[in-house]
Each structure stands twice: as structure tokens, then as C-alpha cells.
Design a protein around this motif. Structure first.
Motif, PDB file in Angstrom:
ATOM      1  N   ALA A  49       1.071  -1.281   0.294  1.00 47.68           N
ATOM      2  CA  ALA A  49       0.772   0.290  -0.440  1.00 47.68           C
ATOM      3  C   ALA A  49       0.657   1.365  -0.384  1.00 47.68           C
ATOM      4  CB  ALA A  49      -0.578  -0.089   1.637  1.00 47.68           C
ATOM      5  N   PHE A  50       1.830   0.743   0.642  1.00 42.49           N
ATOM      6  CA  PHE A  50       2.650   2.198   0.776  1.00 42.49           C
ATOM      7  C   PHE A  50       3.792   2.412  -0.155  1.00 42.49           C
ATOM      8  CE2 PHE A  50       7.710   3.643   1.418  1.00 42.49           C
ATOM      9  CZ  PHE A  50       7.029   4.795   2.442  1.00 42.49           C
ATOM     10  N   ILE A  51       4.169   1.516  -1.184  1.00 35.84           N
ATOM     11  CA  ILE A  51       4.378   1.616  -2.347  1.00 35.84           C
ATOM     12  C   ILE A  51       3.592   1.892  -3.337  1.00 35.84           C
ATOM     13  CG2 ILE A  51       5.190   0.570  -4.630  1.00 35.84           C
ATOM     14  CD1 ILE A  51       6.591  -1.091  -2.415  1.00 35.84           C
ATOM     15  N   THR A  52       2.542   1.322  -3.274  1.00 36.84           N
ATOM     16  CA  THR A  52       1.340   1.775  -4.278  1.00 36.84           C
ATOM     17  C   THR A  52       0.890   3.347  -4.193  1.00 36.84           C
ATOM     18  OG1 THR A  52       0.447  -0.114  -4.306  1.00 36.84           O
ATOM     19  CG2 THR A  52      -0.578   1.341  -5.505  1.00 36.84           C
ATOM     20  N   ARG A  53       0.519   3.870  -2.966  1.00 37.45           N
ATOM     21  CA  ARG A  53       0.368   5.140  -2.692  1.00 37.45           C
ATOM     22  C   ARG A  53       1.329   6.104  -3.271  1.00 37.45           C
ATOM     23  NH1 ARG A  53      -1.271   8.616   2.639  1.00 37.45           N
ATOM     24  NH2 ARG A  53      -1.694  10.327   1.511  1.00 37.45           N
ATOM     25  N   VAL A  54       2.396   6.137  -2.517  1.00 37.61           N
ATOM     26  CA  VAL A  54       4.203   7.367  -2.994  1.00 37.61           C
ATOM     27  C   VAL A  54       4.121   7.045  -4.768  1.00 37.61           C
ATOM     28  CG1 VAL A  54       6.417   7.866  -2.661  1.00 37.61           C
ATOM     29  CG2 VAL A  54       4.794   6.587  -0.931  1.00 37.61           C
ATOM     30  N   THR A  55       4.084   6.705  -4.957  1.00 33.66           N
ATOM     31  CA  THR A  55       4.148   6.001  -6.897  1.00 33.66           C
ATOM     32  C   THR A  55       3.359   7.314  -7.197  1.00 33.66           C
ATOM     33  OG1 THR A  55       5.589   3.385  -6.487  1.00 33.66           O
ATOM     34  CG2 THR A  55       4.200   5.053  -8.632  1.00 33.66           C
ATOM     35  N   GLU A  56       2.102   6.718  -7.317  1.00 40.22           N
ATOM     36  CA  GLU A  56       1.044   6.954  -7.689  1.00 40.22           C
ATOM     37  C   GLU A  56       0.530   8.393  -6.757  1.00 40.22           C
ATOM     38  OE1 GLU A  56      -1.970   3.268  -8.757  1.00 40.22           O
ATOM     39  OE2 GLU A  56      -2.437   4.370  -7.006  1.00 40.22           O
ATOM     40  N   GLY A  57       1.236   8.613  -5.811  1.00 39.14           N
ATOM     41  CA  GLY A  57       1.323  10.521  -5.576  1.00 39.14           C
ATOM     42  C   GLY A  57       1.899  10.778  -6.077  1.00 39.14           C
ATOM     43  N   THR A  58       3.040  11.046  -5.966  1.00 41.19           N
ATOM     44  CA  THR A  58       4.037  11.481  -6.771  1.00 41.19           C
ATOM     45  C   THR A  58       4.279  11.699  -8.058  1.00 41.19           C
ATOM     46  OG1 THR A  58       5.925   9.812  -5.604  1.00 41.19           O
ATOM     47  CG2 THR A  58       7.033  11.020  -7.378  1.00 41.19           C
ATOM     48  N   LEU A  59       3.403  10.899  -8.885  1.00 40.87           N
ATOM     49  CA  LEU A  59       3.062  11.087 -10.242  1.00 40.87           C
ATOM     50  C   LEU A  59       1.543  12.537 -10.305  1.00 40.87           C
ATOM     51  CD1 LEU A  59       3.151   7.952 -11.930  1.00 40.87           C
ATOM     52  CD2 LEU A  59       4.902   9.643 -12.085  1.00 40.87           C
ATOM     53  N   GLU A  60       1.045  11.689  -9.396  1.00 39.28           N
ATOM     54  CA  GLU A  60      -0.945  12.779  -9.640  1.00 39.28           C
ATOM     55  C   GLU A  60       0.097  14.193  -8.979  1.00 39.28           C
ATOM     56  OE1 GLU A  60      -3.970   9.693  -7.804  1.00 39.28           O
ATOM     57  OE2 GLU A  60      -2.817  10.808  -6.174  1.00 39.28           O
ATOM     58  N   TYR A  61       1.003  14.755  -7.817  1.00 35.16           N
ATOM     59  CA  TYR A  61       0.844  15.790  -7.811  1.00 35.16           C
ATOM     60  C   TYR A  61       2.482  16.332  -8.102  1.00 35.16           C
ATOM     61  CZ  TYR A  61      -2.236  15.959  -4.387  1.00 35.16           C
ATOM     62  OH  TYR A  61      -3.794  16.266  -3.467  1.00 35.16           O
ATOM     63  N   MET A  62       3.305  16.235  -9.261  1.00 31.99           N
ATOM     64  CA  MET A  62       4.234  16.338  -9.659  1.00 31.99           C
ATOM     65  C   MET A  62       5.128  17.236  -9.805  1.00 31.99           C
ATOM     66  SD  MET A  62       6.630  13.791 -12.761  1.00 31.99           S
ATOM     67  CE  MET A  62       6.211  14.372 -13.872  1.00 31.99           C
ATOM     68  N   LEU A  63       4.441  17.906 -10.673  1.00 30.09           N
ATOM     69  CA  LEU A  63       4.031  19.030 -11.570  1.00 30.09           C
ATOM     70  C   LEU A  63       4.599  20.599 -10.382  1.00 30.09           C
ATOM     71  CD1 LEU A  63       1.804  19.424 -14.207  1.00 30.09           C
ATOM     72  CD2 LEU A  63       4.087  19.622 -14.270  1.00 30.09           C
ATOM     73  N   GLN A  64       2.870  20.422  -8.976  1.00 32.35           N
ATOM     74  CA  GLN A  64       3.373  21.161  -7.336  1.00 32.35           C
ATOM     75  C   GLN A  64       4.224  20.777  -7.032  1.00 32.35           C
ATOM     76  OE1 GLN A  64       0.755  20.256  -3.934  1.00 32.35           O
ATOM     77  NE2 GLN A  64      -0.488  21.118  -5.608  1.00 32.35           N
ATOM     78  N   ILE A  65       5.091  19.151  -6.977  1.00 34.52           N
ATOM     79  CA  ILE A  65       6.677  19.195  -6.025  1.00 34.52           C
ATOM     80  C   ILE A  65       7.548  19.448  -6.979  1.00 34.52           C
ATOM     81  CG2 ILE A  65       7.536  16.742  -6.006  1.00 34.52           C
ATOM     82  CD1 ILE A  65       5.536  14.948  -5.649  1.00 34.52           C
ATOM     83  N   ASP A  66       7.996  19.803  -8.617  1.00 36.29           N
ATOM     84  CA  ASP A  66       8.716  20.508  -8.222  1.00 36.29           C
ATOM     85  C   ASP A  66       8.592  21.309  -8.079  1.00 36.29           C
ATOM     86  OD1 ASP A  66       9.057  17.762 -10.176  1.00 36.29           O
ATOM     87  OD2 ASP A  66       9.132  18.568 -11.972  1.00 36.29           O
ATOM     88  N   SER A  91      10.382  11.765  -1.974  1.00 37.91           N
ATOM     89  CA  SER A  91      10.664  12.346  -1.085  1.00 37.91           C
ATOM     90  C   SER A  91       9.473  13.438  -0.457  1.00 37.91           C
ATOM     91  CB  SER A  91      12.215  13.008   0.204  1.00 37.91           C
ATOM     92  OG  SER A  91      12.696  11.545  -0.804  1.00 37.91           O
ATOM     93  N   VAL A  92       9.648  14.605  -1.389  1.00 36.06           N
ATOM     94  CA  VAL A  92       8.976  15.748  -1.214  1.00 36.06           C
ATOM     95  C   VAL A  92       7.293  15.315  -1.486  1.00 36.06           C
ATOM     96  CG1 VAL A  92       8.064  18.144  -1.778  1.00 36.06           C
ATOM     97  CG2 VAL A  92      10.659  17.130  -2.119  1.00 36.06           C
ATOM     98  N   TYR A  93       6.653  14.674  -1.848  1.00 36.27           N
ATOM     99  CA  TYR A  93       5.808  14.029  -2.235  1.00 36.27           C
ATOM    100  C   TYR A  93       5.204  13.678  -0.460  1.00 36.27           C
ATOM    101  CZ  TYR A  93       1.275  10.646  -2.182  1.00 36.27           C
ATOM    102  OH  TYR A  93      -0.318  11.341  -1.648  1.00 36.27           O
ATOM    103  N   GLN A  94       6.187  12.840   0.473  1.00 39.86           N
ATOM    104  CA  GLN A  94       6.185  11.878   1.468  1.00 39.86           C
ATOM    105  C   GLN A  94       6.046  13.425   2.815  1.00 39.86           C
ATOM    106  OE1 GLN A  94       8.378   8.600   2.407  1.00 39.86           O
ATOM    107  NE2 GLN A  94       9.123   8.893   0.024  1.00 39.86           N
ATOM    108  N   LEU A  95       7.218  14.113   2.526  1.00 39.72           N
ATOM    109  CA  LEU A  95       7.307  15.310   3.551  1.00 39.72           C
ATOM    110  C   LEU A  95       5.748  15.988   3.703  1.00 39.72           C
ATOM    111  CD1 LEU A  95       9.843  16.644   2.320  1.00 39.72           C
ATOM    112  CD2 LEU A  95       9.827  15.983   4.286  1.00 39.72           C
TER     113      LEU A  95
END
Length: 453
Positions: A49-66, A91-95
Motif C-alpha cells: 500500500a505504501f509503494i502504491t500510494r507514494v508512486t501514484e501520489g508522486t505522479l499525481e502531484y509532480m507538477l506541484q512537487i517540482d 521524498s517531497v510527496y511524503q513530506l
């Protein structure tokens, strides 16, 4: 404690591998992530579940994260080494979005990843950027709505032109929400009640959709391939929006149906199930790789009135002219309606790509309409919310091909007709995610036509 830390690093190594394949090599996230989860089945449910959430979440929010990384780093993301860029992004997604993960752990694990991949000289840079973001994250805000919902500016502006500011914001927000997995019951294999019992006995949360005899919202399961109902072919992953194609097709037993761009086969399987062992569904797609996906589903579900075939939909097939009771033309599209499930779509599509797809759709339609027998149906559909691919192409069919629209008002579930954003009397429905009764469903467009006799 060491064992727990090692597991955390292993999980992040898997995430990094998936992100590298998707962002640097152009692979599709849903395929690469599924492969990774299958490979690491020995991990427990929480780890997957952690792997799925971080992977998908990073892609979902990538423009914002960048944008956040660029605000706090002298080296901008576009100029970073790809692996360091991916480590920072995840890592920023997790933060920013995972309160249960301590910021110190996120920073430490990121540094370990950098060192493990031989970037000893950049461990201070990674640590410094992440710890600065950790300190400043409470002050981070986004005034630009496109950035707030992590959507490319050109795409957001196009939605505003098509749907207005208020509706666009609801659409964009819906793509960031967690949704269940929708599955359709293959009723020729088992009843919905039997399927619900099986799913719940194996610990899955299964909620039937009101007004439907076959759709179930599935959540809380470990992995899909571990469910008896999936292995036995009793269920097929398919969003409600997509399943409406089969409902609006309303095939009669004994019908001959041609699905010209069918992979992975969900609509074809639905139609074959509705035929109750009669008739024939031929499910086509462009490559052996795509038809292999169809054949995998056919083998699992055990339906005998369906076959897969490799065929280029732009190439005429004289043997099928005037033979099909129904032709399903669910054509290659921009996929803007399924960004909530496949967030990497946001980064693949361009304005130029949209125009090319609109032209390709018309090229295919100019060929496949000939397969419909007089009095038969042509169903044109896409999983997008772009008017150029949807209403404009449906209008092109009316103006250029010998078809009339079919009133679909009485074929829809109760209540849907009151919220439609297209003309049901003219055979069209546009489902917008976040809007109306289909708030939690994929964005989808369907138009139904009957060939003149």
C-alpha cells in the motif's frame, strides 16, 4: 529497528525503480507498478500500500512537487540528474502528503538511496533541500489553480474553455481523490450475490452499485490476483463509465459484434457476457501485445463466443462489410477522463497530440462504419473530456456518414438523464468526473448511432 529501516529502504528502492521507468523511460505507470507489486508479493499489505500510494501520489502531484523543489533548490529539477530528481520528488510527496511518515525518516532514507546509487557527493544536497522543505512546508501555498491541482496549464485552460471555471476545478480536484476499484460481474459465470459473498469472505470490502445488477466498488483487498472471484473469471476490472457502452449497445442474443480497438477487452467481454453464449464478439487491436491482453482475459473468464484478432483499424476489411449488428469504436484518445487512475497521462499529452488524435479517430471512423449492417448500431466512445474528440467527432459522423443518432434516455440508470452534459435524445452522453451522479467515475463520452436502411 534495523529490520524496519531496511524494509523502508527496500520499499523506496522499488518506488524509485517504478518512477525511473515511467518518468525517464516513458513506460506506463499502471503496467510497471502492477509488475512490481506482482514481483514483490512477499511484502506485506502495508508495504505494498505504501509503494502504491507514494508512486501514484508522486505522479499525481509532480507538477506541484517540482515547483516546490525549484523554490528551495538552486539546481532546478530540469537540470538535475534523473535519479536524484526522482528521489527528491518521491521524498517531497511524503513530506507534504503523508503525515504518518516522520520527516526525519523521509530525509534519511532519501540520503541512503542517493548513496546506494553512488551519488555520495550529492547526499548533502539531497538532505539540505528536503530538510529546508520540511521546515517551510506549512507556508507553501499555490494560488494558480492549475498548479494547485497539478495539471499542465494548457490542459487546465482548455478545460476552462470547454466547461467553465467552476466545473473545471471540480474535475481537476476529483482526479486527486482516492477511489475504489470498480469491477463488473460476469453474470454468465456467477451471480452478483455469490461474487459478493466470495469477496467479503476473503476480506475485501465490496459495495454493489445501486441501480446496477453487475457493478461493485471494491476496496480493502490485498492484491486483485489473490481474489478467487478474479482468478475464476467472475469479475472484470471496468469502470462504470466504460460499462455503459455495453448497456447502451443493448445487444440482442445472437448478435454479431465487432470491437475495433478492444484491448484489454473489458467492453468485448461485457458484450459477450450479455449475449449469454450466443452470437460472436470479435475483439481487435493493433498489435499482438495488445491482443495478448485480451486473450489473457478471455482465458480467465472462459467465454466461448468471443475471439481476439490483430488488425489495424485504419485498414479496411472487406469480409466484415455490412456484417455487424454492432460496431464498437472505442478509439485511441487523449485519456483526459482517466487521469485519476493513470496520472502519467498528464505528462504525455500535448496540444499537438490532441489534434493528431482527432484526425486519427476520423480516419478510423471513415473505415469501420462500413462494417455496420443497415439498421445496425455504431457506438463511438472515448475515455476523455475533450470536446474536439467527443462532440465534434460525433457531429462529424452525423454530417458525413449514413447514420442517425439513437435516443438513449431510457437506457441510462435512473437519475442520470437529469444530469447529462450532452444531448441524450441525440444519442450522446458526456460523463465528467467530479460532476453529478458520476462524481466518482471516469470521464467518458459515448455516442450511439443507427445505420440508415
Amino acid at each position: 529497528m534495523a529490520k524496519q529501516t531496511d524494509r523502508g529502504l527496500e520499499n523506496r528502492e522499488i518506488i524509485l525503480g517504478v518512477l525511473t521507468e515511467v518518468l525517464e523511460k516513458g513506460s506506463f505507470v499502471h503496467l510497471i507498478l502492477n509488475q512490481a507489486l506482482y514481483k514483490y508479493q512477499y511484502l506485506d499489505k502495508a508495504d505494498r500500500a505504501f509503494i502504491t500510494r507514494v508512486t501514484e501520489g508522486t505522479l499525481e502531484y509532480m507538477l506541484q512537487i517540482d515547483a516546490v523543489i525549484d523554490r528551495y533548490s538552486k539546481t532546478k529539477t530540469k537540470r538535475m540528474k534523473p535519479l536524484i530528481r526522482s528521489i527528491l520528488r518521491m521524498s517531497v510527496y511524503q513530506l507534504l502528503y503523508m503525515d504518518r511518515v516522520p520527516d526525519s525518516a523521509v530525509c534519511n532514507e532519501a540520503v541512503k538511496l542517493a548513496v546506494k546509487h553512488k551519488f555520495h557527493g550529492l547526499k548533502g544536497f539531497v538532505n539540505g533541500v528536503l530538510r529546508t522543505i520540511s521546515r517551510e512546508k506549512a507556508q507553501i501555498a499555490f494560488e494558480d489553480p492549475a498548479l494547485r491541482y497539478s495539471v499542465p496549464a494548457w490542459m487546465y485552460e482548455k478545460w476552462v474553455q470547454d466547461w467553465g471555471e467552476e466545473t473545471t476545478e471540480k474535475i481537476a480536484a476529483s482526479f486527486l481523490k482516492t477511489r475504489p476499484t470498480w469491477v463488473r460481474c460476469n453474470l454468465s459465470a456467477a451471480s452478483r450475490e455469490e461474487i459478493l459473498i466470495s469477496l467479503k469472505q476473503e476480506g475485501a470490502k465490496a459495495e454493489p452499485l445501486a441501480g446496477s445488477d453487475s457493478m461493485i466498488a471494491l476496496s480493502g483487498y490485498d492484491y486483485l490476483e489473490g481474489l478467487t472471484a478474479f482468478c475464476e473469471g467472475w469479475i472484470q476490472v471496468q469502470d462504470i463509465s466504460s460499462s455503459l457502452v455495453g448497456e447502451l449497445a443493448a445487444p440482442k442474443e445472437g448478435a454479431y459484434i465487432l470491437d475495433v480497438c478492444a484491448a484489454p477487452g473489458g467492453k468485448s467481454l461485457h458484450l459477450a457476457d450479455k449475449l449469454k453464449g450466443t452470437g460472436l464478439v470479435e475483439a481487435r487491436d493493433l498489435t499482438e501485445q495488445k491482443t495478448a491482453l485480451i486473450e489473457d482475459n478471455l482465458a480467465r473468464c472462459g467465454l466461448t463466443n468471443i475471439r481476439a484478432r490483430v488488425w489495424d483499424a485504419t485498414v479496411p476489411d472487406p469480409q466484415w462489410e455490412n456484417q455487424a449488428d454492432i460496431v464498437i469504436a472505442d478509439l485511441p484518445c487523449s485519456g483526459m477522463g482517466i487521469i485519476g487512475r493513470k496520472p502519467d497521462i498528464k505528462y504525455r499529452m500535448t496540444e499537438e497530440g490532441l489534434k493528431e488524435l482527432e484526425e486519427l479517430q476520423r480516419r478510423i471512423l471513415s473505415v469501420v462504419w462500413r462494417y455496420v449492417k443497415p439498421g445496425g448500431k455504431l457506438i463511438y466512445s472515448t475515455c476523455t473530456i475533450n470536446r474536439g474528440e467527443n462532440e465534434k467527432n460525433a457531429d462529424w459522423i452525423r454530417r458525413n456518414l449514413p447514420f442517425d443518432p439513437v435516443d438513449i434516455t431510457k437506457l441510462l440508470p435512473d437519475g442520470w438523464e437529469r444530469e447529462s452534459t450532452a444531448s441524450l435524445e441525440e444519442g450522446q452522453i458526456q460523463i465528467l468526473p467530479g460532476i453529478g451522479p458520476w462524481e466518482d467515475f471516469d470521464g467518458f463520452f459515448i455516442s450511439v448511432f443507427k445505420r440508415r436502411i
